[in-house]
Design a protein around this motif. Structure first.
Motif, mmCIF file in Angstrom:
data_model
loop_
_atom_site.group_PDB
_atom_site.id
_atom_site.type_symbol
_atom_site.label_atom_id
_atom_site.label_comp_id
_atom_site.label_asym_id
_atom_site.label_seq_id
_atom_site.Cartn_x
_atom_site.Cartn_y
_atom_site.Cartn_z
ATOM 1 N N PHE A 66 -12.080 2.895 -0.022
ATOM 2 C CA PHE A 66 -11.813 1.556 0.486
ATOM 3 C C PHE A 66 -12.517 1.372 1.815
ATOM 4 O O PHE A 66 -12.011 1.750 2.859
ATOM 5 N N GLY A 425 -9.145 -16.609 -0.406
ATOM 6 C CA GLY A 425 -7.878 -15.878 -0.448
ATOM 7 C C GLY A 425 -7.159 -16.127 -1.751
ATOM 8 O O GLY A 425 -6.675 -15.201 -2.408
ATOM 9 N N LEU A 428 -8.886 -14.403 -4.644
ATOM 10 C CA LEU A 428 -8.617 -12.959 -4.613
ATOM 11 C C LEU A 428 -7.209 -12.675 -5.142
ATOM 12 O O LEU A 428 -7.012 -11.816 -6.004
ATOM 13 N N LEU A 429 -6.229 -13.420 -4.614
ATOM 14 C CA LEU A 429 -4.848 -13.154 -5.007
ATOM 15 C C LEU A 429 -4.630 -13.439 -6.490
ATOM 16 O O LEU A 429 -3.965 -12.666 -7.184
ATOM 17 N N LEU A 432 -6.414 -10.737 -8.607
ATOM 18 C CA LEU A 432 -5.722 -9.448 -8.457
ATOM 19 C C LEU A 432 -4.435 -9.441 -9.272
ATOM 20 O O LEU A 432 -4.038 -8.434 -9.846
ATOM 21 N N TRP C 99 5.673 -14.494 -3.513
ATOM 22 C CA TRP C 99 4.596 -14.846 -4.439
ATOM 23 C C TRP C 99 3.546 -13.760 -4.591
ATOM 24 O O TRP C 99 2.793 -13.762 -5.551
ATOM 25 N N VAL C 100 3.450 -12.871 -3.631
ATOM 26 C CA VAL C 100 2.384 -11.872 -3.715
ATOM 27 C C VAL C 100 2.951 -10.458 -3.847
ATOM 28 O O VAL C 100 2.811 -9.813 -4.883
ATOM 29 N N PHE C 103 5.628 -8.854 -6.756
ATOM 30 C CA PHE C 103 5.078 -8.514 -8.068
ATOM 31 C C PHE C 103 4.580 -7.069 -8.081
ATOM 32 O O PHE C 103 4.880 -6.300 -8.993
ATOM 33 N N TYR C 104 3.830 -6.698 -7.044
ATOM 34 C CA TYR C 104 3.266 -5.341 -7.016
ATOM 35 C C TYR C 104 4.336 -4.289 -6.776
ATOM 36 O O TYR C 104 4.211 -3.155 -7.203
ATOM 37 N N VAL C 113 -3.534 -1.311 -3.476
ATOM 38 C CA VAL C 113 -3.448 -2.629 -4.113
ATOM 39 C C VAL C 113 -2.704 -3.599 -3.186
ATOM 40 O O VAL C 113 -3.107 -4.752 -3.007
ATOM 41 N N ILE C 116 -5.131 -4.635 -0.536
ATOM 42 C CA ILE C 116 -6.072 -5.674 -0.968
ATOM 43 C C ILE C 116 -5.348 -7.017 -1.034
ATOM 44 O O ILE C 116 -5.877 -8.042 -0.602
ATOM 45 N N ALA C 117 -4.112 -6.987 -1.542
ATOM 46 C CA ALA C 117 -3.339 -8.224 -1.597
ATOM 47 C C ALA C 117 -3.147 -8.779 -0.185
ATOM 48 O O ALA C 117 -3.232 -9.985 0.039
ATOM 49 N N ILE C 119 -5.141 -8.530 2.192
ATOM 50 C CA ILE C 119 -6.395 -9.169 2.605
ATOM 51 C C ILE C 119 -6.450 -10.597 2.064
ATOM 52 O O ILE C 119 -6.895 -11.526 2.747
ATOM 53 N N GLY C 120 -5.962 -10.768 0.834
ATOM 54 C CA GLY C 120 -5.893 -12.116 0.280
ATOM 55 C C GLY C 120 -5.002 -13.008 1.129
ATOM 56 O O GLY C 120 -5.364 -14.137 1.463
ATOM 57 N N VAL C 121 -3.838 -12.483 1.516
ATOM 58 C CA VAL C 121 -2.918 -13.252 2.353
ATOM 59 C C VAL C 121 -3.584 -13.556 3.695
ATOM 60 O O VAL C 121 -3.468 -14.663 4.234
#
Lengths: 443, 238, 337
Positions: A66, A425, A428-429, A432, C99-100, C103-104, C113, C116-117, C119-121
């Motif tokens: 990463f 964003g 991506l979300l 994913l 919401w993010v 789930f994981y 993971v 990475i999520a 990073i989306g946020v």
């Protein structure tokens, strides 16, 4: 993951081909609706993005590393464009060249000495003492030569040069040199940070990329810093020359376009050809590597590090290889970008644009699949550019009911540019979450 | 062994973690105030059987009943609320927290005043009272096990499940721990435990289950199993 | 003698006072990162932008209050708006979790993971902040600017050098102290706090004890959001509010949390001060200090600055790398997941 059943390969390939076709249709649509010059400009950056995303995919998709320092490696490739192709500044070399060389030599000796001491001597107070006796005076000695040399160099016509310049070679060489420089730096970072947990590697690479940018911004003697270096020589013809050439005017006339417009398209097509060649060569090499025993071993390590190291695989060593290779590819892309722009502007390197958007490309495209990474590079770059007009259009639609001079309306329209970050964003979300294997999943 | 139904029963337990089954039609039960011990060679599925009873395993067949009610579908957390308590073999204390905090966490689901129970646990394990302010991670192996059992008792459970409570402790500490477990059983709690030290464990057991390859091989009272020459030869070293 | 005293005053003014203020800001930021790491077990890359979001919410209300003429001078109006900012940030964090991340969690996904999520946020928050308030520098500090001015200090003490203490600096230190004491009281004494520690220590055993993981996670986000907003507002009052700067704070904040040991709150505080003081001492130009401290003709010619301020990131980075190499779980021992 190697053994997971794949959907019929023909099926998967058809899907991939269809998606690439769709991508080119989208570009063609931009050509028809906006302008061909814009479409080609997007295409060129799509190609460069695809190379970067390929590099990141080598690290993440093959080995699960990463790396959040992509920006740094891209910038290293970018600065090589300057160092290779800019004209050398003789006056600056005369003013401070020797000082720089001496200072670098001292630094090298100090580093070698320190490495040697820490390897040869037993750990303890004595080693610490000897180390600090080497490093502290060494640092000040180097600064003693370095500081006046820098001042002298930066005083040479600061408005035009004020730096050492480059080697004056054709800029295409920088594509190789950029890859090598990025690889060398990656090797050093990898030596330190690989073998640490994934979060730590992420943070370490984030840090190193910020430092690289800080160096490129502030070491004016080397890069001109934020004064930028522009007007780098091109590997392709200049529009003005083309417009004056008779054969070109004829050709343009036959194509039914004005020479000015046609020259811009022609130049961009030349770049596209160069970039596409690099992309295809790298893609071919990556595919070969991925399907070789080496690639299979990499994925085996990625999927079960513990088992692989129990089987006697040198996990950290392999990771270092892959980290260096991937960073080199990103470095090549960085050099290509400088070539396309004809200039190097350190301040334009923003982590969101150069690190995190590339990550979105890899994840969206399909980590572990080279074709996916390439497609991701295309799709995401396309959206990155087109999100703005689309956002503007949407905002216009939403705010149509508001008065023309309403403050809210003006604010929303002005802010539409920031929509692209949110869009990235969300993409991506969503990917994913709902399609974690990406557009073209790993086979 | 017949007559009134046991308080906790696992019947026809069949299942495993991944693809293959580890347990095959396994039956286990324990009544109030009884000690039931599961013994067997390595890899016999002893701990798996415990986990199956506690809901930490996907069962393909079979059911678990508590006090006559089917609890097969309940999560481990829900079983805790129903009065079951489980002491895992490893990582069974909060190492960074003090002994007293460990016990408090044991009583987390209780909304009433649990000072009584705390006193009872301290009476049962006096050393814990002495070390109540010390971090559990700093205690010796035997003391940690006491913390672990104490934590599990804080909910005032009706069933206490112990996964190899004497693993890695000295024989003296083991005997001491078994004495405490008998004491707990006497207070009316059903105890189900897995043990490596088969001989010593069967000595205190009301019921013994010898598992081999995930199946019941012998099921009898502890004393009867100890007396069974086949069991002695195969599992108790003569 | 006067030389030495002047030198010390100089050092206090340019190194110690700013170092303490900056250290407090980093410490509160790092506490948020370390708590999220301890409970949810991932490095939250969105923390910098969470700080930016909380600060933005506070700034917007501050402007509104200012325009209505509300003031609590000599204190900055932002203090009044802070609770509002905290509530907004809590809502955003809980929404992101709902919401993010949830789930994981249910998927039991690998930490990377989550990363990475996050990073989306980060992207979404970053876009949101720029969309609402724009990417530019915003000032929102008002009230009395200084607790002590250099001129007054000189007048009172008759030294050549003075000490300036900005209100924002004093406020930062006091707030940080209150926040830290409150947080530690909560973790040590309250039932919810203890359940958080238990969950962080041993998740499986916490589940066996009937601790509800969703509740622990919720409390964690609430605290992390509050800490992020407080850190962000204090930093903004001290310097200024610019979304990109907050993103860049991620590095020193992570460095602080890792140096102290990820997951260890005490370590986060120590790490914050360590990083801050290293940054300030390494980038300070010692010329004037040495001129006071050394006998007359020994005074140095150059600036005697070890590293230009442009390289302050390098300081956190070098410390980070050293700690990772020498003591991977941090100085105070964190988790090695």
């Amino acid at each position: 993951m190697i053994l997971t059943g794949h959907r019929g390969p023909i099926d998967g390939n058809l899907r991939a081909i269809a998606m690439f076709l769709g991508m080119f249709l989208a570009l063609a649509a931009v050509g028809l609706m906006q302008s061909w010059s814009l479409a080609l400009a997007i295409l060129n950056l799509c190609l460069i993005s695809a190379v970067m995303s390929l590099g990141v995919n080598i690290q993440w998709g093959y080995a699960g590393l990463f790396n959040v320092g992509i920006m740094g490696f891209a910038a290293l490739g970018g600065v090589t464009g300057v160092l290779i192709s800019a004209a050398p500044v003789t006056a600056a070399w005369q003013a401070g060249g020797s000082g720089i060389v001496i200072a670098l030599a001292i630094s090298l000796v100090v580093i070698l000495g320190a490495v040697l001491v820490s390897k040869r001597m037993a750990a303890g107070l004595r080693r610490k003492l000897v180390l600090s006796l080497i490093i502290v005076p060494g640092y000040f000695l180097a600064r003693h030569y370095f500081d006046p040399a820098i001042e002298a160099i930066e005083a040479v016509e600061p408005a035009k040069t004020g730096y050492l310049g480059g080697l004056g070679l054709p800029i295409l060489f920088s594509w190789i040199a950029g890859g090598l420089l990025a690889a060398a730096v990656a090797w050093v970072i990898g030596k330190i940070a690989l073998g640490l947990r994934s979060d730590y590697l992420a943070i370490a690479t984030l840090g190193i990329s910020e430092i690289i940018i800080a160096i490129l911004k502030n070491e004016d003697w080397l890069t001109r810093g934020v004064k930028n270096v522009s007007g780098l020589p091109r590997p392709v013809p200049y529009e003005v020359d083309l417009q004056q050439a008779l054969w070109f005017q004829d050709w343009a006339a036959r194509m039914g376009a004005s020479p000015v417009e046609f020259s811009s398209i022609f130049v961009k097509l030349n770049y596209a050809g160069l970039f596409a060649t690099v992309l295809l060569v790298l893609l071919w090499l990556s595919q070969r590597a991925l399907n070789s025993p080496w690639g299979r071993m990499m994925r085996a390590i990625r999927d079960n590090e513990l088992a692989a190291s129990a089987m006697g695989k040198n996990v950290t060593g392999r990771h270092l290889q892959v980290f260096v290779l991937g960073s080199a590819v990103v470095g090549i892309a960085g050099a290509m970008l400088t070539t396309l722009d004809g200039q190097f502007t350190p301040a334009s390197y923003q982590p969101l644009r150069f690190t995190f958007v590339i990550w979105v490309m890899v994840i969206v495209g399909g980590s572990g699949n080279n074709w996916g990474a390439v497609l991701g590079g295309f799709v995401i770059w396309f959206f990155w550019i087109e999100a703005e007009p689309i956002g503007l259009w949407l905002m216009d639609l939403f705010t149509a009911g508001l008065a023309e001079d309403s403050g809210l309306r003006r604010h929303l329209l002005n802010s539409a540019a920031h929509m692209r970050l949110m869009t990235m964003g969300l993409i991506l979300l969503l990917v994913l979450r709902f399609s974690p294997r990406g557009l073209i999943p790993e086979k | 062994m017949n007559g009134a139904e046991d308080y906790l029963i696992g019947e026809h337990l069949t299942g495993g973690y991944g693809g293959a089954n580890i347990l095959h039609d396994c039956n286990i039960g324990v009544g109030r105030g009884e000690i039931a011990v599961i013994v067997g060679p390595n890899g016999a599925g002893k701990s798996t059987a415990m986990k199956a009873v506690f809901g930490m395993l996907n069962l393909r067949e079979g059911s678990v009943r508590l006090d006559g009610k089917d609890i097969t579908g309940l999560t481990p957390q829900a079983r805790v609320a129903k009065g079951m308590s489980f002491v895992p073999q490893n990582h069974n204390v909060f190492t960074s927290m003090s002994v007293e905090e460990n016990l408090e966490m044991g009583a987390f689901i209780r909304r009433d005043d649990f000072t009584d129970t705390l006193g009872q646990v301290f009476d049962l394990f006096p050393i814990l009272k002495e070390k109540r302010r010390q971090a559990a991670g700093e205690l010796s192996g035997g003391q940690r096990q006491q913390v672990a059992v104490g934590r599990a008792l804080m909910t005032k459970p009706k069933v206490l499940m112990l996964d190899e409570p004497t693993a890695g402790v000295s024989p003296i500490v083991m005997n001491e721990l078994f004495d405490r477990i008998i004491e707990v059983a006497k207070s009316g709690i059903a105890i189900l435990m897995v043990e490596q030290n088969a001989r010593q464990a069967l000595r205190i057991a009301d019921k013994g289950y010898v598992l081999v390859q995930g199946r019941n091989r012998y099921t009898d009272t502890g004393a009867a199993l100890m007396a069974n020459p086949e069991v002695r030869k195969a599992f108790l070293g003569g | 003698m006067d030389g030495i005293l002047n030198a010390l005053i100089l050092l206090s003014n340019f190194v110690i006072v700013p170092g303490i203020a900056y250290g407090s800001q980093l410490a509160i930021g790092a506490l948020g990162v370390t708590l999220v790491y301890g409970i949810l077990r991932f490095s939250n890359f969105a923390h910098g932008d969470t700080m930016a979001f909380g600060t933005m919410a506070t700034v917007l209300l501050t402007w509104a209050l200012q325009s209505w003429g509300v003031s609590i001078s000599p204190f900055p109006t932002a203090l009044l708006a802070l609770p509002f900012g905290i509530i907004c940030t809590i809502l955003v964090c809980l929404a992101a979790d709902r919401w993010v991340y949830r789930f994981y969690r249910r998927e039991k996904a690998a930490p990377v993971v989550f990363l990475i999520a996050s990073i989306g946020v980060m992207f979404v928050l970053n876009g949101l902040v720029r969309f609402i308030i724009g990417p530019d520098d915003q000032r929102f500090a008002d009230g009395e600017r200084f607790i002590m001015k250099a001129r007054e200090f000189k007048r009172l003490t008759h030294f050549n050098e003075g000490i300036t203490i900005k209100t924002s600096q004093g406020l930062t230190v006091v707030t940080a102290a209150i926040v830290v004491i409150a947080l530690f009281w909560f973790l040590k004494r309250s039932r919810a706090g203890k359940s958080m520690r238990a969950f962080s220590d041993n998740e499986d055993l916490a589940l066996l004890s009937g601790i509800n993981p969703e509740r622990v996670v919720m409390i964690t986000w609430i605290i992390a959001a509050a800490l992020a907003t407080i850190a962000g507002v204090l930093y903004g009052l001290d310097k200024s509010f610019k979304p990109f700067t907050y993103f860049q704070l991620l590095l020193p904040i992570f460095a602080s949390a890792i140096v102290g040991g990820l997951g260890n709150p005490l370590g986060a505080i120590a790490g914050g001060f360590m990083i801050a003081f290293s940054e300030v001492t390494v980038t300070y130009a010692y010329k004037k200090f040495l001129a006071y401290a050394l006998p007359g003709d020994w005074a140095p010619q150059g600036l005697v600055q070890l590293l230009s301020t442009d390289y302050k990131f390098a300081v956190s980075f070098v410390i980070l790398v050293l700690v990772l190499l020498l003591r991977p779980t941090g100085i105070f021992g964190g988790k090695a997941v």
